[in-house]
Design a protein around this motif. Structure first.
Motif, PDB file in Angstrom:
ATOM      1  N   GLN A 221      51.323  29.979  35.265  1.00  0.00           N
ATOM      2  CA  GLN A 221      50.061  30.363  35.875  1.00  0.00           C
ATOM      3  C   GLN A 221      49.992  29.833  37.297  1.00  0.00           C
ATOM      4  OE1 GLN A 221      47.201  28.622  33.113  1.00  0.00           O
ATOM      5  NE2 GLN A 221      46.601  30.678  32.545  1.00  0.00           N
ATOM      6  N   SER A 222      49.318  30.591  38.170  1.00  0.00           N
ATOM      7  CA  SER A 222      49.067  30.087  39.519  1.00  0.00           C
ATOM      8  C   SER A 222      47.953  29.042  39.440  1.00  0.00           C
ATOM      9  CB  SER A 222      48.628  31.235  40.432  1.00  0.00           C
ATOM     10  OG  SER A 222      47.323  31.662  40.085  1.00  0.00           O
ATOM     11  N   ASP A 223      47.770  28.278  40.492  1.00  0.00           N
ATOM     12  CA  ASP A 223      46.681  27.305  40.530  1.00  0.00           C
ATOM     13  C   ASP A 223      45.340  27.993  40.297  1.00  0.00           C
ATOM     14  OD1 ASP A 223      48.391  25.206  40.979  1.00  0.00           O
ATOM     15  OD2 ASP A 223      48.079  25.186  43.143  1.00  0.00           O
ATOM     16  N   TYR A 224      45.177  29.177  40.882  1.00  0.00           N
ATOM     17  CA  TYR A 224      43.921  29.919  40.721  1.00  0.00           C
ATOM     18  C   TYR A 224      43.718  30.283  39.259  1.00  0.00           C
ATOM     19  CZ  TYR A 224      40.305  33.431  41.282  1.00  0.00           C
ATOM     20  OH  TYR A 224      39.145  34.142  41.173  1.00  0.00           O
TER      21      TYR A 224
ATOM     22  N   LEU B  66      40.744  29.279  35.961  1.00  0.00           N
ATOM     23  CA  LEU B  66      40.012  30.237  35.136  1.00  0.00           C
ATOM     24  C   LEU B  66      40.089  29.911  33.649  1.00  0.00           C
ATOM     25  CD1 LEU B  66      41.068  33.537  36.934  1.00  0.00           C
ATOM     26  CD2 LEU B  66      38.934  32.260  37.199  1.00  0.00           C
ATOM     27  N   GLY B  67      40.797  28.855  33.295  1.00  0.00           N
ATOM     28  CA  GLY B  67      40.948  28.523  31.883  1.00  0.00           C
ATOM     29  C   GLY B  67      42.099  29.293  31.274  1.00  0.00           C
ATOM     30  N   ARG B  68      42.017  29.481  29.957  1.00  0.00           N
ATOM     31  CA  ARG B  68      43.110  30.173  29.256  1.00  0.00           C
ATOM     32  C   ARG B  68      42.564  30.920  28.054  1.00  0.00           C
ATOM     33  NH1 ARG B  68      42.803  25.005  27.787  1.00  0.00           N
ATOM     34  NH2 ARG B  68      43.036  24.444  25.600  1.00  0.00           N
TER      35      ARG B  68
ATOM     36  N   MET C 259      36.438  34.171  32.185  1.00  0.00           N
ATOM     37  CA  MET C 259      37.061  35.021  31.167  1.00  0.00           C
ATOM     38  C   MET C 259      37.196  36.455  31.685  1.00  0.00           C
ATOM     39  SD  MET C 259      35.771  35.761  27.287  1.00  0.00           S
ATOM     40  CE  MET C 259      36.836  36.579  26.094  1.00  0.00           C
ATOM     41  N   LEU C 260      36.140  36.971  32.287  1.00  0.00           N
ATOM     42  CA  LEU C 260      36.163  38.318  32.860  1.00  0.00           C
ATOM     43  C   LEU C 260      37.294  38.428  33.876  1.00  0.00           C
ATOM     44  CD1 LEU C 260      34.522  41.004  32.826  1.00  0.00           C
ATOM     45  CD2 LEU C 260      33.237  40.096  34.763  1.00  0.00           C
ATOM     46  N   ASN C 261      37.444  37.411  34.720  1.00  0.00           N
ATOM     47  CA  ASN C 261      38.519  37.381  35.713  1.00  0.00           C
ATOM     48  C   ASN C 261      39.892  37.413  35.044  1.00  0.00           C
ATOM     49  OD1 ASN C 261      38.537  36.453  38.881  1.00  0.00           O
ATOM     50  ND2 ASN C 261      36.501  36.531  37.969  1.00  0.00           N
ATOM     51  N   LEU C 262      40.082  36.589  34.027  1.00  0.00           N
ATOM     52  CA  LEU C 262      41.376  36.565  33.334  1.00  0.00           C
ATOM     53  C   LEU C 262      41.693  37.903  32.685  1.00  0.00           C
ATOM     54  CD1 LEU C 262      41.665  33.109  31.518  1.00  0.00           C
ATOM     55  CD2 LEU C 262      43.076  33.990  33.373  1.00  0.00           C
TER      56      LEU C 262
ATOM     57  N   THR D 245      36.195  41.438  37.913  1.00  0.00           N
ATOM     58  CA  THR D 245      35.247  40.491  38.495  1.00  0.00           C
ATOM     59  C   THR D 245      33.877  41.141  38.397  1.00  0.00           C
ATOM     60  OG1 THR D 245      35.347  41.368  40.749  1.00  0.00           O
ATOM     61  CG2 THR D 245      36.955  39.631  40.177  1.00  0.00           C
ATOM     62  N   ASN D 246      32.838  40.340  38.473  1.00  0.00           N
ATOM     63  CA  ASN D 246      31.487  40.911  38.470  1.00  0.00           C
ATOM     64  C   ASN D 246      31.319  41.873  39.637  1.00  0.00           C
ATOM     65  OD1 ASN D 246      30.087  39.647  36.176  1.00  0.00           O
ATOM     66  ND2 ASN D 246      30.595  37.767  37.243  1.00  0.00           N
ATOM     67  N   ARG D 247      31.896  41.511  40.778  1.00  0.00           N
ATOM     68  CA  ARG D 247      31.773  42.357  41.966  1.00  0.00           C
ATOM     69  C   ARG D 247      32.472  43.701  41.782  1.00  0.00           C
ATOM     70  NH1 ARG D 247      33.896  40.258  47.629  1.00  0.00           N
ATOM     71  NH2 ARG D 247      32.977  38.413  46.741  1.00  0.00           N
ATOM     72  N   ASN D 248      33.723  43.688  41.271  1.00  0.00           N
ATOM     73  CA  ASN D 248      34.401  44.984  41.158  1.00  0.00           C
ATOM     74  C   ASN D 248      33.798  45.852  40.060  1.00  0.00           C
ATOM     75  OD1 ASN D 248      35.889  44.414  38.710  1.00  0.00           O
ATOM     76  ND2 ASN D 248      37.687  43.804  39.858  1.00  0.00           N
TER      77      ASN D 248
END
Length: 153
Positions: free
Chosen positions: A3-6, A10-12, A51-54, A58-61
Motif C-alpha cells: 500500500q502507498s502511504d496514502y 485510509l485503513g484496510r 472506506m468509500l475511497n478504498l 470519493t464523496n466529490r466524484n
C-alpha cells in the motif's frame, strides 16, 4: 501489493469489514482529556469516507458524476466506555443494509478488543437538485453489495 502511504491512511478492508485506525488528539477531548461525545460521530464519518475511497470513490466524484449526495437519515449511538487523550482506536465498519436509495452501517469504535461506542447509521442518497431521495447509483450499489454483511456479531 504494498500500500502507498496514502492508502495506509485510509485503513484496510478485511473480508466485509473496513478497519480504520486513529489516534485521539487533544482537539478531540474535553478539559478532562475524555473524547467529547460528538467526536465519535466525526470518527465514524471519517471511517466511512475512507472506506468509500478504498472502494474507488470519493464523496466529490460521486456528487460530480451522479449529481447526488449521501446524507445521514437516522443514527443511534450506544456509548459504552470513554476514550481518552492519545488512545489508539479503530473504527470497524460494515454495511448492514442496502436499499433502493439507502445504506445502513454498523460502526464499532474500539480500543484494542474493547468496544467503546457502537453506532448504527442509515444514509440516504439525495439528488443535488431538489434534495429528494434518489436511487443509489448502480456502480455504488454493486460495490457496497459485495460488502453487505447482515450477520450479527
Amino acid at each position: 501489493m504494498p500500500q502507498s502511504d496514502y492508502d495506509t491512511l485510509l485503513g484496510r478492508l478485511e473480508g466485509t469489514r473496513h478497519i480504520f485506525p486513529l489516534i485521539v488528539y487533544y482537539e478531540d477531548t474535553d478539559a478532562g482529556g475524555i473524547v467529547y461525545h460528538a467526536n465519535y460521530l466525526a470518527f465514524a464519518e471519517r471511517a466511512r469516507s475512507a472506506m468509500l475511497n478504498l472502494l474507488g470513490f470519493t464523496n466529490r466524484n460521486v456528487a460530480e458524476r451522479h449529481k447526488v449526495a449521501i446524507a445521514v437519515r437516522h443514527c443511534t449511538v450506544d456509548f459504552k466506555r470513554a476514550a481518552q487523550l492519545e488512545d489508539r482506536l479503530t473504527v470497524e465498519s460494515r454495511v448492514i443494509k442496502l436499499g433502493g436509495a439507502s445504506l445502513g452501517f454498523e460502526q464499532k469504535i474500539k480500543r484494542g478488543g474493547e468496544e467503546l461506542v457502537v453506532i448504527e447509521i442509515y444514509l440516504a442518497c439525495m439528488s443535488l437538485e431538489g434534495l429528494r431521495a434518489q436511487r443509489l447509483p448502480e456502480e455504488l450499489r454493486t460495490v457496497f453489495n459485495r460488502y453487505l454483511d447482515v450477520n450479527k456479531d
